[in-house]
Design a protein around this motif. Structure first.
Motif, PDB file in Angstrom:
ATOM      1  N   ARG A 194       0.828  -1.208   0.000  1.00 44.66           N
ATOM      2  CA  ARG A 194       0.000   0.000   0.000  1.00 44.66           C
ATOM      3  C   ARG A 194       0.860   1.255   0.000  1.00 44.66           C
ATOM      4  O   ARG A 194       0.616   2.201  -0.750  1.00 44.66           O
ATOM      5  CB  ARG A 194      -0.934   0.020   1.222  1.00 44.66           C
ATOM      6  N   ILE A 195       1.888   1.271   0.826  1.00 46.39           N
ATOM      7  CA  ILE A 195       2.686   2.490   0.941  1.00 46.39           C
ATOM      8  C   ILE A 195       3.601   2.664  -0.276  1.00 46.39           C
ATOM      9  O   ILE A 195       3.815   3.780  -0.751  1.00 46.39           O
ATOM     10  CB  ILE A 195       3.488   2.507   2.271  1.00 46.39           C
ATOM     11  N   TYR A 196       4.142   1.556  -0.810  1.00 51.37           N
ATOM     12  CA  TYR A 196       5.078   1.664  -1.927  1.00 51.37           C
ATOM     13  C   TYR A 196       4.386   1.800  -3.279  1.00 51.37           C
ATOM     14  O   TYR A 196       4.898   2.462  -4.179  1.00 51.37           O
ATOM     15  CB  TYR A 196       6.008   0.446  -1.954  1.00 51.37           C
ATOM     16  N   LYS A 197       3.235   1.148  -3.431  1.00 51.34           N
ATOM     17  CA  LYS A 197       2.578   1.142  -4.738  1.00 51.34           C
ATOM     18  C   LYS A 197       1.399   2.101  -4.822  1.00 51.34           C
ATOM     19  O   LYS A 197       0.866   2.324  -5.906  1.00 51.34           O
ATOM     20  CB  LYS A 197       2.113  -0.282  -5.087  1.00 51.34           C
ATOM     21  N   TYR A 200       2.867   6.571  -1.651  1.00 55.25           N
ATOM     22  CA  TYR A 200       3.987   7.393  -2.098  1.00 55.25           C
ATOM     23  C   TYR A 200       3.882   7.757  -3.587  1.00 55.25           C
ATOM     24  O   TYR A 200       4.075   8.920  -3.962  1.00 55.25           O
ATOM     25  CB  TYR A 200       5.314   6.692  -1.811  1.00 55.25           C
ATOM     26  N   PRO A 201       3.587   6.793  -4.485  1.00 55.26           N
ATOM     27  CA  PRO A 201       3.450   7.180  -5.899  1.00 55.26           C
ATOM     28  C   PRO A 201       2.321   8.172  -6.146  1.00 55.26           C
ATOM     29  O   PRO A 201       2.474   9.103  -6.942  1.00 55.26           O
ATOM     30  CB  PRO A 201       3.181   5.837  -6.596  1.00 55.26           C
ATOM     31  N   LYS A 202       1.178   7.997  -5.484  1.00 57.54           N
ATOM     32  CA  LYS A 202       0.070   8.931  -5.696  1.00 57.54           C
ATOM     33  C   LYS A 202       0.401  10.310  -5.130  1.00 57.54           C
ATOM     34  O   LYS A 202      -0.004  11.331  -5.706  1.00 57.54           O
ATOM     35  CB  LYS A 202      -1.206   8.389  -5.061  1.00 57.54           C
ATOM     36  N   ALA A 203       1.131  10.345  -4.014  1.00 52.80           N
ATOM     37  CA  ALA A 203       1.562  11.639  -3.481  1.00 52.80           C
ATOM     38  C   ALA A 203       2.510  12.315  -4.466  1.00 52.80           C
ATOM     39  O   ALA A 203       2.426  13.530  -4.706  1.00 52.80           O
ATOM     40  CB  ALA A 203       2.240  11.448  -2.124  1.00 52.80           C
ATOM     41  N   ALA A 280       8.581   9.869  -5.545  1.00 51.67           N
ATOM     42  CA  ALA A 280       8.138   8.870  -4.568  1.00 51.67           C
ATOM     43  C   ALA A 280       9.313   8.327  -3.768  1.00 51.67           C
ATOM     44  O   ALA A 280       9.233   8.164  -2.547  1.00 51.67           O
ATOM     45  CB  ALA A 280       7.400   7.734  -5.277  1.00 51.67           C
ATOM     46  N   GLU A 281      10.429   8.064  -4.459  1.00 54.26           N
ATOM     47  CA  GLU A 281      11.624   7.556  -3.769  1.00 54.26           C
ATOM     48  C   GLU A 281      12.208   8.610  -2.835  1.00 54.26           C
ATOM     49  O   GLU A 281      12.723   8.287  -1.758  1.00 54.26           O
ATOM     50  CB  GLU A 281      12.656   7.107  -4.800  1.00 54.26           C
ATOM     51  N   LYS A 282      12.089   9.861  -3.237  1.00 50.33           N
ATOM     52  CA  LYS A 282      12.572  10.946  -2.380  1.00 50.33           C
ATOM     53  C   LYS A 282      11.719  11.059  -1.116  1.00 50.33           C
ATOM     54  O   LYS A 282      12.247  11.249  -0.016  1.00 50.33           O
ATOM     55  CB  LYS A 282      12.555  12.278  -3.147  1.00 50.33           C
ATOM     56  N   ILE A 283      10.396  10.933  -1.279  1.00 51.12           N
ATOM     57  CA  ILE A 283       9.502  10.964  -0.112  1.00 51.12           C
ATOM     58  C   ILE A 283       9.861   9.830   0.840  1.00 51.12           C
ATOM     59  O   ILE A 283       9.966  10.029   2.062  1.00 51.12           O
ATOM     60  CB  ILE A 283       8.029  10.840  -0.556  1.00 51.12           C
ATOM     61  N   GLN A 284      10.060   8.647   0.286  1.00 54.04           N
ATOM     62  CA  GLN A 284      10.413   7.496   1.107  1.00 54.04           C
ATOM     63  C   GLN A 284      11.742   7.727   1.824  1.00 54.04           C
ATOM     64  O   GLN A 284      11.872   7.451   3.021  1.00 54.04           O
ATOM     65  CB  GLN A 284      10.506   6.236   0.242  1.00 54.04           C
ATOM     66  N   GLY A 285      12.711   8.260   1.080  1.00 51.33           N
ATOM     67  CA  GLY A 285      14.016   8.520   1.684  1.00 51.33           C
ATOM     68  C   GLY A 285      13.954   9.557   2.785  1.00 51.33           C
ATOM     69  O   GLY A 285      14.585   9.402   3.843  1.00 51.33           O
ATOM     70  N   ASN A 286      13.191  10.629   2.558  1.00 49.03           N
ATOM     71  CA  ASN A 286      13.057  11.671   3.584  1.00 49.03           C
ATOM     72  C   ASN A 286      12.380  11.133   4.840  1.00 49.03           C
ATOM     73  O   ASN A 286      12.738  11.513   5.964  1.00 49.03           O
ATOM     74  CB  ASN A 286      12.257  12.849   3.028  1.00 49.03           C
TER      75      ASN A 286
END
Length: 585
Positions: A194-197, A200-203, A280-286
């Protein structure tokens, strides 16, 4: 256990199976439940326990009759329910609140909050002394002193979770005499599809829709989000086909469907999709950087917390608490205040104010009337009063007033557009929710009464704020979000009062805070989107009257505070949530 077919719910079910429990799985889709049941039966067989597994597919947690029927079935099979785990959830609309549909808003609240409420309320009929209700919520709604955590693009989600945490506390108070305990846990980010697919992508897609991407209009980025984003991370040929499908739809809307145009657009779409992945990867990294060891929780770790809370001694120690299960250091600006800088009444001169109320209580009618009178006397260009009950017409005859259906998106939008057409730019909208009956127990509340509370304290305020902000923006802002930038105006929600009296019990305080607890994170999230995302100068304020000592609200201070906020006194300040009666005289 709700939402038990996949993800966190399945992980929790496995732990209970290992412990030899009888497990009841429920959810909307049959296939995941059947697969989980097989996994659990294998675990039970290997453990040599006598545990049994029952499944109830096709049951939505927000479905009153479905939940009731399920618990009747559980009683027939097992005799009683010892533990209820409220785990069901959906991502909800991951969009700026102005562009999230009413349907998405309502569905998110129905699953997260109403589902939690009704699963607990209906399940109590099958519970005995020693029973436990464990609610899984989110850390993205909790408060710390003068802070309130926002969660951009997730307004109905944060409102639901804030109320859910307070509901878990309230149920502990209400059920103490029955020996039933209620505890909530707030996981931080959890490794999940849910969070990865989805989240984060929708954000990331929403950031792109608002900020723009070369060669694509905002409405065309929405096509990319719908058609191509779900394939992010899939095989390259599947991604390429999805990009071409999105390009073909965009080309058709442009009126140029030749091969060269579609091919060029497909490359642009592919680039936009790559940009979404990058964001999305930046959001996850932050987010990872805000965790002490940089690691998201695993689903098994959340299951471990739930199992711990199921323990008899632990549940007794933590009854009525919301337990953090995250290690996220999430810095936010302090936005909670106890006083408003009162402006001279002349600041209202020439303003167009819309006052709305869904309450017919004498207290709220008088507050609306007094604020309308003060604004008129101060030279407001126009004061418009909108009320819900047509029987209240007599109270507001001296003002430009209408009875409207606050449940109708069309009616609300139409009345704001009419006000703007006839009187000019709307400067401020002030909405009064009124109070709920704090003597009414949530644990024995009829579903119809609960649904009415949801409409009054969540759905209607959300709809009014959305339509007010749209009305304050130039035409076409929904299609071109850049037009929201620099728009001015204020929206003030006057939420339910704190309970009053010389001796206020913890039970009454807990009941009163359920919907106050929904409006606080909603306010924080909405303001984050208005300012940080849309670049708007419109601001949402929440005023909560009454204080922790049970004193009656100071009406002069309340009226002056509301009108000063409506006039724009706090636009350049962080504070957005005001406990005006907690200030010293």
């Amino acid at each position: 256990m709700t939402g038990s077919g996949t993800g966190i719910g399945q992980a929790i079910a496995k732990r209970y199976a290992e412990a030899g429990a009888n497990i009841v799985l429920m959810g909307r889709r049959k296939e995941p439940l059947d697969q989980t049941a097989q996994i659990l039966n294998d675990i039970i067989k290997n453990a040599g326990s006598k545990g049994r597994v029952a499944t109830f597919p096709g049951v939505d947690v927000s479905d009153e009759e479905g939940i009731n029927s399920m618990f009747e079935g559980v009683k027939k099979q097992f005799g009683r329910v010892d533990i209820i785990v409220n785990n069901a959830g959906v991502s909800g609309p991951v969009k700026t609140f102005t562009n999230a549909s009413v349907k998405e808003f309502r569905e998110c609240i129905a699953i997260h909050l109403t589902g939690t409420f009704w699963t607990a309320a209906s399940g109590l009929g099958a519970m005995e002394k020693g029973g436990k209700i464990i609610t899984i919520s989110t850390f993205f709604s909790e408060e710390n002193r003068y802070e309130q955590r926002p969660y951009r693009f997730r307004t109905p989600y944060t409102a639901s979770q804030g109320a859910k945490n307070r509901l878990a506390e309230c149920l502990a108070w209400e059920l103490a005499d029955r020996g039933i305990r209620s505890v909530a846990t707030n996981p931080g980010p959890v490794h999940s599809d849910r969070i990865y697919k989805t989240v984060y992508p929708k954000a990331a897609a929403e950031f792109l829709r608002v900020g723009g991407y070369p060669g694509l209009a905002s409405t065309e980025i929405e096509v990319v989000t719908a058609k191509a984003l779900p394939f992010l991370g899939d095989a390259e040929d599947a991604v390429a086909k999805a990009c071409r499908d999105a390009a073909a739809e965009i080309a058709k809307k442009r009126g140029k469907e030749d091969e060269a145009t579609v091919g060029a657009l497909a490359k642009t779409v592919h680039g936009a999709l790559a940009k979404m992945q990058e964001i999305a990867e930046k959001i996850q990294g932050n987010t990872s950087k805000m965790i002490v060891d940089g690691e998201f929780l695993s689903q098994d770790e959340v299951a471990e917390m739930v199992m711990t809370l199921s323990d008899e001694k632990v549940s007794k120690l933590l009854n009525g608490r919301v337990i953090p299960n995250d290690r996220v250091f999430y810095p936010v600006k302090p936005i909670v205040g106890t006083g408003v800088d009162v402006l001279p009444e002349s600041e209202l001169r020439g303003k167009v104010l819309v006052l709305t109320t869904t309450s017919s209580a004498a207290k709220d009618v008088e507050r609306v009337k007094m604020i309308a009178k003060i604004a008129q006397a101060a030279g407001a260009k126009q004061v418009i009063v909108l009320y819900r009950n047509s029987a209240d017409e007599a109270h507001f005859k001296e003002f430009h007033s209408h009875a409207i259906d606050f449940m109708s998106e069309d009616a609300v939008r139409r009345i704001f557009n009419t006000a703007r057409t006839h009187f000019g730019q709307i400067d401020s909208v002030v909405h009064f929710t009124g109070d709920s009956d704090y003597t009414a127990a949530f644990s024995t509340m009829a579903r119809k009464q609960w649904d009415s509370l949801i409409d009054n304290f969540l759905y209607i305020p959300g709809l009014l704020v959305k339509e007010a902000v749209i009305a304050m923006a130039p035409p076409g802002a929904l299609e071109e979000p850049a037009r929201f930038k620099g728009t001015k105006g204020t929206v003030v929600l006057v939420g339910p009062d704190a309970p009053t009296g010389k001796k206020i019990s913890g039970l009454l305080r807990a009941r009163a805070d359920v919907f106050r607890g929904a409006l606080r994170p909603y306010t924080a999230t909405t303001n984050q989107e208005l300012g940080d995302v849309l670049g708007s100068n419109v601001k949402l304020h929440l005023v909560l009257a009454g204080n922790s000592e049970g004193a009656e609200p100071n009406l002069d201070r309340l009226h002056n505070s509301i009108l000063s906020l409506a006039a724009g006194t706090a636009l350049k300040k962080n504070e957005a949530i005001f406990y005006v009666d907690e200030a010293r005289a």
